[in-house]
Design a protein around this motif. Sequence first.
Motif, PDB file in Angstrom:
ATOM      1  N   LEU A  46      23.714   5.416  -1.404  1.00 18.80           N
ATOM      2  CA  LEU A  46      24.782   6.927  -2.670  1.00 18.80           C
ATOM      3  C   LEU A  46      23.962   5.969  -3.982  1.00 18.80           C
ATOM      4  N   ASN A  47      24.024   7.092  -4.998  1.00 21.11           N
ATOM      5  CA  ASN A  47      23.100   7.024  -6.219  1.00 21.11           C
ATOM      6  C   ASN A  47      24.633   6.843  -7.072  1.00 21.11           C
ATOM      7  N   GLY A  48      24.382   6.769  -8.156  1.00 18.41           N
ATOM      8  CA  GLY A  48      25.517   7.103  -9.434  1.00 18.41           C
ATOM      9  C   GLY A  48      26.462   5.493  -9.573  1.00 18.41           C
ATOM     10  N   SER A  49      27.531   5.766 -10.211  1.00 16.98           N
ATOM     11  CA  SER A  49      28.534   4.658 -10.829  1.00 16.98           C
ATOM     12  C   SER A  49      29.279   4.124  -9.848  1.00 16.98           C
ATOM     13  N   SER A  50      29.740   3.288 -10.137  1.00 17.64           N
ATOM     14  CA  SER A  50      30.269   2.159  -9.073  1.00 17.64           C
ATOM     15  C   SER A  50      31.967   2.830  -8.272  1.00 17.64           C
ATOM     16  N   MET A  51      32.101   2.676  -7.428  1.00 14.90           N
ATOM     17  CA  MET A  51      33.623   3.063  -6.960  1.00 14.90           C
ATOM     18  C   MET A  51      34.524   2.440  -5.726  1.00 14.90           C
ATOM     19  N   PRO A  52      35.216   2.588  -5.970  1.00 22.13           N
ATOM     20  CA  PRO A  52      36.245   1.507  -5.354  1.00 22.13           C
ATOM     21  C   PRO A  52      35.971   2.404  -3.832  1.00 22.13           C
ATOM     22  N   PHE A  53      36.774   1.319  -2.648  1.00 16.52           N
ATOM     23  CA  PHE A  53      37.251   1.489  -1.306  1.00 16.52           C
ATOM     24  C   PHE A  53      37.470   2.574  -1.176  1.00 16.52           C
ATOM     25  N   PRO A  54      37.039   3.092   0.022  1.00 14.30           N
ATOM     26  CA  PRO A  54      37.522   4.478   0.132  1.00 14.30           C
ATOM     27  C   PRO A  54      39.121   4.362   0.822  1.00 14.30           C
ATOM     28  N   ALA A  55      39.950   5.087   1.213  1.00 17.81           N
ATOM     29  CA  ALA A  55      40.959   5.379   1.929  1.00 17.81           C
ATOM     30  C   ALA A  55      40.360   5.864   3.247  1.00 17.81           C
ATOM     31  N   LEU A  56      40.853   4.657   4.044  1.00 17.74           N
ATOM     32  CA  LEU A  56      40.186   4.607   5.481  1.00 17.74           C
ATOM     33  C   LEU A  56      41.554   4.455   6.486  1.00 17.74           C
ATOM     34  N   LEU A  86      28.554  13.746  -2.952  1.00 12.39           N
ATOM     35  CA  LEU A  86      29.163  14.157  -1.760  1.00 12.39           C
ATOM     36  C   LEU A  86      30.433  15.222  -1.751  1.00 12.39           C
ATOM     37  N   PRO A  87      30.119  16.140  -1.157  1.00 11.97           N
ATOM     38  CA  PRO A  87      31.236  17.514  -1.106  1.00 11.97           C
ATOM     39  C   PRO A  87      32.326  16.959  -0.875  1.00 11.97           C
ATOM     40  N   GLU A 142      20.287  13.063   7.581  1.00 12.74           N
ATOM     41  CA  GLU A 142      19.498  11.419   7.429  1.00 12.74           C
ATOM     42  C   GLU A 142      18.486  11.818   6.932  1.00 12.74           C
ATOM     43  N   VAL A 143      17.887  10.713   6.167  1.00 11.05           N
ATOM     44  CA  VAL A 143      16.792  10.803   5.469  1.00 11.05           C
ATOM     45  C   VAL A 143      16.056  11.975   5.408  1.00 11.05           C
ATOM     46  N   ASN A 144      16.632  12.379   4.131  1.00 16.20           N
ATOM     47  CA  ASN A 144      15.927  14.189   3.903  1.00 16.20           C
ATOM     48  C   ASN A 144      16.134  13.850   2.196  1.00 16.20           C
ATOM     49  N   GLU A 145      16.042  14.703   1.758  1.00 19.74           N
ATOM     50  CA  GLU A 145      16.333  14.953   0.121  1.00 19.74           C
ATOM     51  C   GLU A 145      17.308  15.746  -0.315  1.00 19.74           C
ATOM     52  N   VAL A 146      18.546  15.565   0.276  1.00 19.15           N
ATOM     53  CA  VAL A 146      19.379  15.818  -0.033  1.00 19.15           C
ATOM     54  C   VAL A 146      19.875  15.528  -1.158  1.00 19.15           C
ATOM     55  N   MET A 171      21.516  10.906  -2.870  1.00 20.00           N
ATOM     56  CA  MET A 171      23.209  11.925  -2.602  1.00 20.00           C
ATOM     57  C   MET A 171      23.837  10.928  -4.215  1.00 20.00           C
ATOM     58  N   THR A 172      24.940  11.094  -4.406  1.00 26.95           N
ATOM     59  CA  THR A 172      25.624  10.561  -5.355  1.00 26.95           C
ATOM     60  C   THR A 172      26.915  10.739  -4.917  1.00 26.95           C
ATOM     61  N   GLY A 173      27.058   9.495  -5.488  1.00 25.69           N
ATOM     62  CA  GLY A 173      28.636   9.047  -5.435  1.00 25.69           C
ATOM     63  C   GLY A 173      30.141   9.503  -6.081  1.00 25.69           C
TER      64      GLY A 173
END
Length: 102
Positions: A59-69, A17-18, A9-13, A37-39
């Motif tokens: 998250l930075n990057g482009s739009s994404m679908p809702f994750p499968a949870l 997302l791996p 949290e709250v850092n320059e990583v 981080m980017t999505g």
Amino acid sequence: MTLKSLVIEVNEVEGPLPPELGNLRSLERLHMQGTSMTGPIPSNISFLVNLTELRISDLNGSSMPFPALGDMTKMQKLVLRNCLISDIIPQYIGTMTNLKSL
């Protein structure tokens, strides 16, 4: 010893997302907030069926679908804020009986 909690949290990583997050199957708590981080959120996050808390935000990057949870039946707290999700909240969220906070 197994890793139960991962908090970044709250850092320059930065960077994506791996996908290796899905290998941390003993995790109960995953917080990744306030980073650079980017999505998208990796699809294999669905392997983390022991999670009770998932917080991903900013998250930075482009739009994404809702994750499968859907298989995360132990989930109690779910926060997906500023993740560029361009999808509806899936119906299975209503069947997550342990979910206390969305």
